[in-house]
Design a protein around this motif. Sequence first.
Motif, PDB file in Angstrom:
ATOM      1  N   GLY A   1       0.786  -1.223   0.000  1.00 17.55           N
ATOM      2  CA  GLY A   1       0.000   0.000   0.000  1.00 17.55           C
ATOM      3  C   GLY A   1       0.816   1.270   0.000  1.00 17.55           C
ATOM      4  O   GLY A   1       0.259   2.368  -0.114  1.00 17.55           O
ATOM      5  N   VAL A   2       2.129   1.142   0.101  1.00 19.11           N
ATOM      6  CA  VAL A   2       3.014   2.308   0.098  1.00 19.11           C
ATOM      7  C   VAL A   2       3.327   2.701  -1.338  1.00 19.11           C
ATOM      8  O   VAL A   2       3.586   1.842  -2.182  1.00 19.11           O
ATOM      9  N   GLU A   3       3.307   3.996  -1.617  1.00 21.98           N
ATOM     10  CA  GLU A   3       3.575   4.462  -2.978  1.00 21.98           C
ATOM     11  C   GLU A   3       5.072   4.448  -3.289  1.00 21.98           C
ATOM     12  O   GLU A   3       5.910   4.643  -2.406  1.00 21.98           O
ATOM     13  N   THR A   4       5.359   4.236  -4.557  1.00 20.79           N
ATOM     14  CA  THR A   4       6.737   4.314  -5.022  1.00 20.79           C
ATOM     15  C   THR A   4       7.215   5.766  -4.964  1.00 20.79           C
ATOM     16  O   THR A   4       6.425   6.688  -4.801  1.00 20.79           O
ATOM     17  N   THR A   5       8.502   5.960  -5.131  1.00 24.43           N
ATOM     18  CA  THR A   5       9.062   7.317  -5.037  1.00 24.43           C
ATOM     19  C   THR A   5       9.233   7.988  -6.388  1.00 24.43           C
ATOM     20  O   THR A   5       9.565   9.180  -6.450  1.00 24.43           O
ATOM     21  N   ARG A   6       9.012   7.230  -7.471  1.00 18.62           N
ATOM     22  CA  ARG A   6       9.132   7.802  -8.808  1.00 18.62           C
ATOM     23  C   ARG A   6       8.003   7.313  -9.704  1.00 18.62           C
ATOM     24  O   ARG A   6       7.427   6.257  -9.486  1.00 18.62           O
ATOM     25  N   ASN A   7       7.751   8.092 -10.738  1.00 26.02           N
ATOM     26  CA  ASN A   7       6.687   7.801 -11.689  1.00 26.02           C
ATOM     27  C   ASN A   7       7.015   6.564 -12.527  1.00 26.02           C
ATOM     28  O   ASN A   7       8.169   6.319 -12.872  1.00 26.02           O
ATOM     29  N   SER A   8       6.001   5.799 -12.844  1.00 33.24           N
ATOM     30  CA  SER A   8       6.174   4.589 -13.647  1.00 33.24           C
ATOM     31  C   SER A   8       6.528   4.953 -15.090  1.00 33.24           C
ATOM     32  O   SER A   8       5.809   5.702 -15.742  1.00 33.24           O
ATOM     33  N   MET A   9       7.632   4.402 -15.593  1.00 32.10           N
ATOM     34  CA  MET A   9       8.099   4.720 -16.943  1.00 32.10           C
ATOM     35  C   MET A   9       7.451   3.820 -17.980  1.00 32.10           C
ATOM     36  O   MET A   9       7.116   2.659 -17.710  1.00 32.10           O
ATOM     37  N   SER A  10       7.303   4.321 -19.189  1.00 33.48           N
ATOM     38  CA  SER A  10       6.799   3.524 -20.302  1.00 33.48           C
ATOM     39  C   SER A  10       7.809   2.426 -20.657  1.00 33.48           C
ATOM     40  O   SER A  10       9.022   2.596 -20.499  1.00 33.48           O
ATOM     41  N   LEU A  11       7.276   1.308 -21.135  1.00 35.63           N
ATOM     42  CA  LEU A  11       8.139   0.183 -21.524  1.00 35.63           C
ATOM     43  C   LEU A  11       8.308   0.083 -23.038  1.00 35.63           C
ATOM     44  O   LEU A  11       8.787  -0.928 -23.537  1.00 35.63           O
TER      45      LEU A  11
END
Length: 380
Positions: free
Chosen positions: A114-124
């Motif tokens: 439930g904890v958010e990541t620290t960076r935005n999800s990048m396109s693959l």
Amino acid sequence: MKNSRKNCFKFLPYRWNKPVIVLVVLGFSVLISAWTYYREAIPTGTYQFIYPANFGNRINVPDDNPTTKQGVYLGRMLFYEPRLSANNTISCGNCHQQQFAFTDNRPFSAGADGVETTRNSMSLANLLWARKFFWDGRAASLEEQAAIPLTNPHEMGQSLATSAKKLSTEPQYPPLFKAVYGDDTITGERICKAIAQFERTLISANSRYDQYLRKAYQPTAGELKGMELFNTGPQPEKGIRGANCAHCHGGVKTYLELFHNNGLDSIPKDNGIGALTGLPGDRGRFKVPTLRNIALTAPYMHDGRFKTLDEVLDHYSDHVVQSESLSTVFRGESNEVGGKTLKLSPQEKKEIIAFLNMLTDKDFITNPGFSDPNIRASKK
């Protein structure tokens, strides 16, 4: 005859009767047929990457993980496999959704805890040509990249050994691993290799921009002007206006494997690659992402601070923040003689965004070969 029938079923518990037995037999027949079809449907052989010649052949496929059809098949299943997470609910596909060009349309993704990541999800998209992964470039291969979110406590949160053990209890996986690796042993390394094989196939190369390059699409006047601005550096003393985008996003794939501080903050909260190198000049430098399908991958930047492309253009036009580690490409670039910022006009911003919309590849976001196989199976 009636008595003999009655006696035949007399031994069955729970008052089973003939209709129930027929249903059970039919059920087993369906399962056996489905398993036979599943086994027969697995493609095999060398996987052939298909991409335009202008993408170049400097692809990145390690010798110890050649791409095969069966490897891609397994990798796709694992990419969408929630059992690889600690709570059995999150897969790679949660943070990398096909409809958003394999991002998740959020500033930060929520992990299994439930904890958010620290960076935005990048396109693959188009990782076949990449050699550095993540915003800070900390992974040198897709295999290494795959292991990090799988085991990060705030992402999928599960050791590779546990993931391998869980998959070993699922009847569909040992035969698949045998088809790919020669035996049915399931390991964390093999899981990562298969996912990497699938990710290398995520090629986006049929946008209107690609169609224009092969003379199959005629851009509008606004799109052509935006393309010109995108690829031109400003020279106000010569009356040449430009947005200077190609310094970072040049080439047909719209990214160069570089790391830049693009003036988001005077003192970065996140040092990017600088946290790895420890060099003052690297503070706040992040990997240049591809702009392919950029209209689908909001919010933008490593921290998802910009919700729209308009906000992104406003930043580059008028709000680049000076700092000691600001990349030189952002220093002194202006469409005005002696100007301190780029100073794009509202019309120029609109034209650049028109060009950026040309980079949307509808085939990429609807390709059934990239989709969740479980969802497709449930629709049949």
